[in-house]
Design a protein around this motif. Structure first.
Motif, PDB file in Angstrom:
ATOM      1  N   UNK A  26       0.807  -1.192  -0.115  1.00 24.78           N
ATOM      2  CA  UNK A  26       0.417  -0.167   0.379  1.00 24.78           C
ATOM      3  C   UNK A  26       0.902   1.157   0.047  1.00 24.78           C
ATOM      4  N   UNK A  27       1.829   1.001   0.985  1.00 22.01           N
ATOM      5  CA  UNK A  27       2.718   2.375   0.791  1.00 22.01           C
ATOM      6  C   UNK A  27       3.575   2.543  -0.915  1.00 22.01           C
ATOM      7  N   UNK A  28       3.677   1.939  -1.466  1.00 26.18           N
ATOM      8  CA  UNK A  28       4.557   1.544  -2.494  1.00 26.18           C
ATOM      9  C   UNK A  28       3.734   2.203  -3.302  1.00 26.18           C
ATOM     10  N   UNK A  40      -2.143  14.231 -10.102  1.00 19.98           N
ATOM     11  CA  UNK A  40      -3.387  14.978 -10.645  1.00 19.98           C
ATOM     12  C   UNK A  40      -4.132  15.059  -9.388  1.00 19.98           C
ATOM     13  N   UNK A  41      -4.400  15.689  -8.655  1.00 22.33           N
ATOM     14  CA  UNK A  41      -4.655  15.400  -7.097  1.00 22.33           C
ATOM     15  C   UNK A  41      -6.730  14.549  -7.333  1.00 22.33           C
ATOM     16  N   UNK A  42      -7.254  15.006  -8.421  1.00 23.24           N
ATOM     17  CA  UNK A  42      -7.972  14.244  -8.881  1.00 23.24           C
ATOM     18  C   UNK A  42      -8.428  13.085  -8.708  1.00 23.24           C
ATOM     19  N   UNK A  43      -7.078  12.385  -8.534  1.00 15.97           N
ATOM     20  CA  UNK A  43      -6.647  11.034  -9.001  1.00 15.97           C
ATOM     21  C   UNK A  43      -5.768  10.399  -7.645  1.00 15.97           C
ATOM     22  N   UNK A  44      -6.225  11.484  -6.612  1.00 10.90           N
ATOM     23  CA  UNK A  44      -5.389  11.014  -5.620  1.00 10.90           C
ATOM     24  C   UNK A  44      -6.041  10.097  -4.918  1.00 10.90           C
ATOM     25  N   UNK A  45      -6.658   9.541  -5.021  1.00  8.90           N
ATOM     26  CA  UNK A  45      -6.877   9.072  -3.763  1.00  8.90           C
ATOM     27  C   UNK A  45      -7.555   7.639  -3.837  1.00  8.90           C
ATOM     28  N   UNK A  46      -7.065   6.704  -5.069  1.00  6.10           N
ATOM     29  CA  UNK A  46      -6.876   5.428  -5.862  1.00  6.10           C
ATOM     30  C   UNK A  46      -6.452   4.376  -4.262  1.00  6.10           C
ATOM     31  N   UNK A  47      -5.767   4.712  -3.563  1.00 11.40           N
ATOM     32  CA  UNK A  47      -4.721   4.508  -2.278  1.00 11.40           C
ATOM     33  C   UNK A  47      -4.610   5.534  -1.370  1.00 11.40           C
ATOM     34  N   UNK A  48      -4.923   5.555   0.073  1.00 12.62           N
ATOM     35  CA  UNK A  48      -5.307   5.812   1.067  1.00 12.62           C
ATOM     36  C   UNK A  48      -4.575   5.068   1.907  1.00 12.62           C
ATOM     37  N   UNK A  49      -4.469   5.917   3.110  1.00  9.90           N
ATOM     38  CA  UNK A  49      -3.196   4.411   4.092  1.00  9.90           C
ATOM     39  C   UNK A  49      -3.545   6.006   5.628  1.00  9.90           C
ATOM     40  N   UNK A  50      -4.485   5.808   6.772  1.00 12.00           N
ATOM     41  CA  UNK A  50      -4.034   6.473   7.887  1.00 12.00           C
ATOM     42  C   UNK A  50      -4.552   5.541   8.885  1.00 12.00           C
ATOM     43  N   UNK A  51      -4.310   6.317  10.320  1.00 13.93           N
ATOM     44  CA  UNK A  51      -4.558   6.098  11.318  1.00 13.93           C
ATOM     45  C   UNK A  51      -5.862   6.114  11.728  1.00 13.93           C
ATOM     46  N   UNK A  52      -6.359   5.573  12.432  1.00 13.75           N
ATOM     47  CA  UNK A  52      -7.379   5.276  12.724  1.00 13.75           C
ATOM     48  C   UNK A  52      -7.083   4.735  14.892  1.00 13.75           C
ATOM     49  N   UNK A  53      -8.056   5.257  15.870  1.00 13.33           N
ATOM     50  CA  UNK A  53      -7.952   4.723  16.882  1.00 13.33           C
ATOM     51  C   UNK A  53      -9.299   4.073  16.980  1.00 13.33           C
ATOM     52  N   UNK A  54      -9.627   2.933  17.619  1.00  5.93           N
ATOM     53  CA  UNK A  54     -10.884   2.489  17.592  1.00  5.93           C
ATOM     54  C   UNK A  54     -11.626   2.491  18.959  1.00  5.93           C
ATOM     55  N   UNK A  55     -12.629   2.245  19.196  1.00 11.14           N
ATOM     56  CA  UNK A  55     -13.558   2.581  20.310  1.00 11.14           C
ATOM     57  C   UNK A  55     -13.233   1.813  21.226  1.00 11.14           C
ATOM     58  N   UNK A  56     -12.318   0.890  21.262  1.00 11.29           N
ATOM     59  CA  UNK A  56     -11.774  -0.483  22.034  1.00 11.29           C
ATOM     60  C   UNK A  56     -10.415   0.407  22.236  1.00 11.29           C
ATOM     61  N   UNK A  57     -10.560   1.693  22.063  1.00 11.24           N
ATOM     62  CA  UNK A  57      -8.961   1.707  22.750  1.00 11.24           C
ATOM     63  C   UNK A  57      -7.805   1.119  22.027  1.00 11.24           C
ATOM     64  N   UNK A  60      -5.407   1.395  14.051  1.00 10.24           N
ATOM     65  CA  UNK A  60      -5.129   0.419  13.009  1.00 10.24           C
ATOM     66  C   UNK A  60      -4.887   1.636  11.942  1.00 10.24           C
ATOM     67  N   UNK A  61      -4.109   0.352  11.076  1.00  8.39           N
ATOM     68  CA  UNK A  61      -3.749   1.288  10.514  1.00  8.39           C
ATOM     69  C   UNK A  61      -4.929   0.886   8.577  1.00  8.39           C
ATOM     70  N   UNK A  62      -4.967   2.185   8.418  1.00 17.45           N
ATOM     71  CA  UNK A  62      -6.116   2.093   7.693  1.00 17.45           C
ATOM     72  C   UNK A  62      -5.919   2.282   6.374  1.00 17.45           C
ATOM     73  N   UNK A  63      -6.676   0.732   5.196  1.00 17.87           N
ATOM     74  CA  UNK A  63      -5.786   1.123   3.519  1.00 17.87           C
ATOM     75  C   UNK A  63      -7.167   0.856   2.923  1.00 17.87           C
ATOM     76  N   UNK A  64      -7.338   2.200   1.911  1.00 13.15           N
ATOM     77  CA  UNK A  64      -8.752   1.895   1.481  1.00 13.15           C
ATOM     78  C   UNK A  64      -7.308   1.979  -0.109  1.00 13.15           C
ATOM     79  N   UNK A  65      -7.938   0.821  -1.117  1.00 12.48           N
ATOM     80  CA  UNK A  65      -6.918   0.960  -2.134  1.00 12.48           C
ATOM     81  C   UNK A  65      -8.220   0.484  -3.142  1.00 12.48           C
TER      82      UNK A  65
END
Length: 219
Positions: A26-28, A40-57, A60-65
């Protein structure tokens, strides 16, 4: 298309778990998108990576591709997917190993070993990401989970949604994403025909063979 770097170079980076393989690919792919000369910023969202804090404390490393696949071949071939994963059009053709500027130590737990892959079939980072995401999902006993999910879209794309458990303190104190992802399962399920040396025995049966007690079938 982002061509996969040689297997020996991947091994040298200590990509030795399925979870690391997912984060690595995903990083690659993300780097190949944002590093293009004509961005092109309009084509920038095909692979997104984020850190998400969950309700159970937990975190997660959130990856959307959003990966394109051959819609026609997928259906005419009965739903085969890995060989029909296509290439991102808005990414570098190739990432040189010198561009992958990170270091990782071998995983603290040597088992389970990361499953191998067929280098002829899995030859791009797009397919590498899908391949190891598939293994992770197959390895989860509960298929309805918050860790991995695929969604097929009518436009010929497949959405991969992953939430890999993540040691946020390790990352906050100076480590990278790949070293900070955690193992999800204790063992990995293997896909059929994943290497050149192994295959499902059922795929080698012909009409001239008769199943009897002398022929041993294995999983």
């Amino acid at each position: 298309m982002v061509a996969l770097i040689p297997k020996a170079e991947i091994e040298a980076l200590n990509i030795d778990t399925v979870e690391r393989a997912i984060a690595f690919s995903a990083l690659a792919l993300r780097a190949a998108i944002v590093g293009r000369t004509e961005f092109d910023a309009n084509e920038d969202r095909d692979v997104l990576i984020d850190i998400v804090a969950n309700r159970d404390n937990t975190t997660s490393l959130a990856i959307n591709a959003l990966l394109p696949f051959d819609n026609y071949n997928f259906y005419t071939q009965g739903g085969l997917i890995i060989e029909n994963i296509q290439s991102l059009s808005n990414a570098f053709l190739y990432l040189d190993n010198n561009q992958l500027d990170f270091t990782t130590e071998p995983s603290t737990e040597s088992l389970p070993e990361i499953p191998d892959y067929n280098q002829t079939l899995v030859n791009t980072f797009e397919r590498y990401l899908f391949y190891y995401s598939s293994i992770l999902w197959a390895s989860l006993e509960n298929k309805r989970n918050k860790i991995v999910n695929f969604r097929f879209n009518p436009d010929g794309t497949i959405k991969l949604e992953l939430a890999i458990p993540f040691d946020i303190n390790k990352w906050l104190l100076g480590d990278n994403y790949i070293n900070s992802v955690l193992r999800v399962v204790d063992s990995y399920q293997l896909l059929d025909d994943t290497t050149e040396e192994t295959s499902n025995i059922l795929s080698r049966l012909t009409n001239d063979q008769i199943l009897n007690n002398d022929l041993l079938l294995t999983n």
